[in-house]
Scaffold this active site. Sequence first.
Site, short mmCIF file in Angstrom:
data_model
loop_
_atom_site.label_atom_id
_atom_site.label_comp_id
_atom_site.label_asym_id
_atom_site.label_seq_id
_atom_site.Cartn_x
_atom_site.Cartn_y
_atom_site.Cartn_z
N ASP A 7 -21.37 -11.20 93.83
CA ASP A 7 -22.72 -10.83 94.26
C ASP A 7 -22.61 -9.81 95.39
O ASP A 7 -21.58 -9.73 96.08
CB ASP A 7 -23.51 -12.04 94.73
CG ASP A 7 -24.96 -11.70 95.02
OD1 ASP A 7 -25.64 -11.20 94.11
OD2 ASP A 7 -25.41 -11.89 96.16
N CYS A 195 -33.81 -11.69 90.81
CA CYS A 195 -32.81 -11.52 91.86
C CYS A 195 -32.36 -12.91 92.26
O CYS A 195 -33.20 -13.81 92.43
CB CYS A 195 -33.39 -10.78 93.07
SG CYS A 195 -32.25 -10.68 94.49
#
Length: 271
Positions: A7, A195
Site C-alpha cells: 500500500d 480506497c
Amino acid sequence: MKIGVFDSGLGGLTVLTALTRALPSQDFVYLGDNANAPYGWKAPTEIYELTIAGVERLFREDCGLVILACNTASAVALHDLQVNWLNPAAHRVLGVFVPVIEHLTRRDWGDNTPPTHTGLRDVALFATPATVRSGAFPRELHFRARDVTVAPQACTGLVEAIEAGDLDRAAEVARDHVAALLARLPAPQSAVLGCTHYPLVEAAFRAALPSATTLVSQPELIAASLGDYLKRHPRFAGGTGAVRYLTTGDPAIVGTRAAVFTGAPVAFEAA
C-alpha cells in the site's frame, strides 16, 4: 509461501486485518510506502514506478504473490505492470478492483462475454483523485454490466486526515464528499469505498448516504477473493501465520500511527 501486501501508506492495514482473519495460517509481509504517501495526487508515471519498486521489494522477501492493497496503484499501474513487466510464471500481482466488480456485477472476472443487464443501475465511487482520473473502475464495470451510471467523487483531503489520525476531521471530510456526490446522484443504488483507508470512516459514509444505498467496502471482499484464489493456486498458500511489517518511512513513527488502523502500535521494520 509468503504473500505480500503493498500500500502507499497505512490504508492497506484494513485489508491485511481481513486477510489474517480469513487466512490465519497464511504468512504475510506488509509494505507501506509511507515515505512517498499519499499516491492520490501523483502523476501516473510516478505511481507506476513507485508501485514497481514496492512489488520488487516484496519479491525480495520471497513473496510469490503480491496484493496491491491500494486502489490508486491498482487503477493506475496494475494493468501495465501485469502486461509489460511481470513474469507470471515466477510471480503474480493482484489488485483490489476485481473482487468489488465481481461482487457488483455477479460475474466472474474471467467471463469475457458481452456486457449484460445485471440489475445494477447507479453506482457512486468514492476514491482518490488519481483513481478517479484513471477511469479504471467505470471502464471495467462497463465491460461487464450494461446501462450502469458511475458517479465518481474524488475525496480530496480524506486520506491525509486518516493518515494523520484525525478521524473526527476525516468523518467531516467524508460527509462533505457524500453531500457533493448526492447533489449529482441523489439516490445511488450502490456506493463503493474505493480506497482502503476509507473503512475507518465507513460509519460516516453510511450515515450520510440514503438508507436504501448499499455500501460496498473492500477488505472482506478481498479476503474472500484471495481465499478462492489460493484454492485454485495452492502453490502460494501456506505458512505459520507469521506477519511482518515493512515501511519506507520512519518505522517508529509509522508503527505509532498504525494504531489508528489496528487498535495498537505495530512493530514496523525499515524497508
